[in-house]
Write a protein that holds these residues in place. Sequence first.
Motif, mmCIF file in Angstrom:
data_model
loop_
_atom_site.group_PDB
_atom_site.id
_atom_site.type_symbol
_atom_site.label_atom_id
_atom_site.label_comp_id
_atom_site.label_asym_id
_atom_site.label_seq_id
_atom_site.Cartn_x
_atom_site.Cartn_y
_atom_site.Cartn_z
ATOM 1 N N ILE A 177 21.616 10.861 -7.097
ATOM 2 C CA ILE A 177 21.423 11.830 -6.018
ATOM 3 C C ILE A 177 21.297 13.237 -6.590
ATOM 4 N N LYS A 178 22.144 13.547 -7.574
ATOM 5 C CA LYS A 178 22.072 14.869 -8.209
ATOM 6 C C LYS A 178 20.720 15.080 -8.886
ATOM 7 N N HIS A 179 20.240 14.051 -9.580
ATOM 8 C CA HIS A 179 18.961 14.181 -10.274
ATOM 9 C C HIS A 179 17.796 14.255 -9.290
ATOM 10 N N ASN A 180 17.901 13.522 -8.172
ATOM 11 C CA ASN A 180 16.856 13.606 -7.157
ATOM 12 C C ASN A 180 16.774 15.011 -6.577
ATOM 13 N N LYS A 185 0.881 -1.174 0.000
ATOM 14 C CA LYS A 185 0.000 0.000 0.000
ATOM 15 C C LYS A 185 0.913 1.217 0.000
ATOM 16 N N LEU A 186 1.178 1.738 -1.195
ATOM 17 C CA LEU A 186 2.169 2.804 -1.373
ATOM 18 C C LEU A 186 1.515 4.174 -1.273
ATOM 19 N N SER A 187 1.964 4.969 -0.315
ATOM 20 C CA SER A 187 1.406 6.312 -0.125
ATOM 21 C C SER A 187 2.219 7.354 -0.880
ATOM 22 N N TYR A 188 1.625 8.530 -1.037
ATOM 23 C CA TYR A 188 2.336 9.636 -1.686
ATOM 24 C C TYR A 188 3.605 9.980 -0.912
ATOM 25 N N ARG A 189 3.518 9.990 0.415
ATOM 26 C CA ARG A 189 4.678 10.340 1.230
ATOM 27 C C ARG A 189 5.814 9.340 1.035
ATOM 28 N N GLN A 190 5.481 8.052 0.983
ATOM 29 C CA GLN A 190 6.510 7.044 0.743
ATOM 30 C C GLN A 190 7.176 7.257 -0.615
ATOM 31 N N LEU A 191 6.356 7.526 -1.630
ATOM 32 C CA LEU A 191 6.879 7.739 -2.978
ATOM 33 C C LEU A 191 7.693 9.029 -3.054
ATOM 34 N N PHE A 192 7.328 10.014 -2.244
ATOM 35 C CA PHE A 192 8.028 11.302 -2.232
ATOM 36 C C PHE A 192 9.504 11.118 -1.863
ATOM 37 N N PHE A 193 9.780 10.153 -0.999
ATOM 38 C CA PHE A 193 11.149 9.956 -0.524
ATOM 39 C C PHE A 193 11.843 8.740 -1.147
ATOM 40 N N CYS A 194 11.150 8.035 -2.042
ATOM 41 C CA CYS A 194 11.792 6.904 -2.703
ATOM 42 C C CYS A 194 10.899 6.423 -3.841
ATOM 43 N N ASN A 195 11.472 6.228 -5.014
ATOM 44 C CA ASN A 195 10.673 5.740 -6.139
ATOM 45 C C ASN A 195 10.589 4.216 -6.100
ATOM 46 N N LEU A 236 18.662 14.012 1.403
ATOM 47 C CA LEU A 236 19.295 13.180 2.432
ATOM 48 C C LEU A 236 18.328 12.107 2.938
ATOM 49 N N ILE A 237 17.054 12.480 3.114
ATOM 50 C CA ILE A 237 16.048 11.494 3.533
ATOM 51 C C ILE A 237 15.876 10.440 2.448
ATOM 52 N N PHE A 238 15.870 10.897 1.187
ATOM 53 C CA PHE A 238 15.782 9.960 0.066
ATOM 54 C C PHE A 238 16.959 8.985 0.115
ATOM 55 N N LEU A 239 18.164 9.496 0.354
ATOM 56 C CA LEU A 239 19.354 8.650 0.386
ATOM 57 C C LEU A 239 19.252 7.624 1.511
ATOM 58 N N PHE A 240 18.784 8.053 2.671
ATOM 59 C CA PHE A 240 18.598 7.131 3.798
ATOM 60 C C PHE A 240 17.582 6.044 3.427
ATOM 61 N N THR A 241 16.473 6.461 2.832
ATOM 62 C CA THR A 241 15.430 5.499 2.439
ATOM 63 C C THR A 241 15.966 4.521 1.401
ATOM 64 N N GLN A 242 16.721 5.045 0.437
ATOM 65 C CA GLN A 242 17.272 4.222 -0.636
ATOM 66 C C GLN A 242 18.265 3.189 -0.095
ATOM 67 N N LEU A 243 19.062 3.584 0.886
ATOM 68 C CA LEU A 243 20.118 2.710 1.392
ATOM 69 C C LEU A 243 19.666 1.782 2.517
ATOM 70 N N ILE A 244 18.678 2.207 3.306
ATOM 71 C CA ILE A 244 18.298 1.460 4.506
ATOM 72 C C ILE A 244 16.936 0.775 4.371
ATOM 73 N N ILE A 245 15.946 1.487 3.821
ATOM 74 C CA ILE A 245 14.581 0.955 3.796
ATOM 75 C C ILE A 245 14.288 0.178 2.516
ATOM 76 N N ALA A 263 15.386 21.158 -0.188
ATOM 77 C CA ALA A 263 15.685 20.166 -1.222
ATOM 78 C C ALA A 263 16.841 19.270 -0.786
ATOM 79 N N ALA A 264 17.843 19.857 -0.132
ATOM 80 C CA ALA A 264 18.974 19.072 0.358
ATOM 81 C C ALA A 264 18.534 18.118 1.466
ATOM 82 N N ILE A 265 17.673 18.601 2.366
ATOM 83 C CA ILE A 265 17.167 17.745 3.443
ATOM 84 C C ILE A 265 16.381 16.565 2.864
#
Length: 259
Positions: free
Chosen positions: A215-218, A139-149, A238-247, A233-235
Amino acid sequence: MNVLVSIITPTFNSAKFITETIKSVQNQTYANWEMIIVDDCSSDETFEIVEQLSQRDTRIKCFKQEKNAGAGVARSKAVNQAKGNYIAFLDADDLWKPQKLEKQLRFMVTNQLHFTFSFYECMDEEGVLLNKLITAPRKLSYRQLFFCNYVGNLTGIYDAGFFGKISISNIRKRQDWIMWLTILKQTKIAFPVPENLAIYRIRKNSISSSKVELIKHNYKVYRLYHQLNSVNAAICTLIFLFTQLIIKPTYIKVQKPTI
């Protein structure tokens, strides 16, 4: 169900892969489709191959850009040409499993959904399966997608009767992520078909294989599409990077090779 599905495929120097990609569409158990291929001014034989195949199968439509403008522009041109009730996406080096369209359309109709995607597996540039299955939140929410595709571009399908033809950003990378975000702004939630329905080819030296470039394109997406200031945008990056690497890795499963 026998509605027309428009399959959007941009190509650029894909002569090595495009025939196999097209055959994976021709092998679909669901036959009412059109495949709209827009060549982004390839310097190899891609367009000639597509043109020959289109002469044998009238469901394949081919167009050629006068100059290289990026996958987003090529996808936009293909969408503009689309006549289908549904819009699906498949890049020129990826593959669909034979029942991909049939199963996904049935899932959409049964559950009254206007957008879906699916799980998919990975192969290397030579077509060797990597035993890696990419899944996603059920069940994919907008918020989840916002920080990771979480949506693989080769798996997404939307209902053009409901959304209309969604415009595609001309940004060089991450146009698909922007499109899914546009969709989830309306639906709020998306549900994947919980099956492996496609095969993604990991190319050597591609932008999508370079974490630094992604990361640059994100960051550009947060700045240009979401219009965030540089700090926010930088923050978000960073959240995207954490989500991509950990979640996100928790959704990657080991799978026995299948075709």
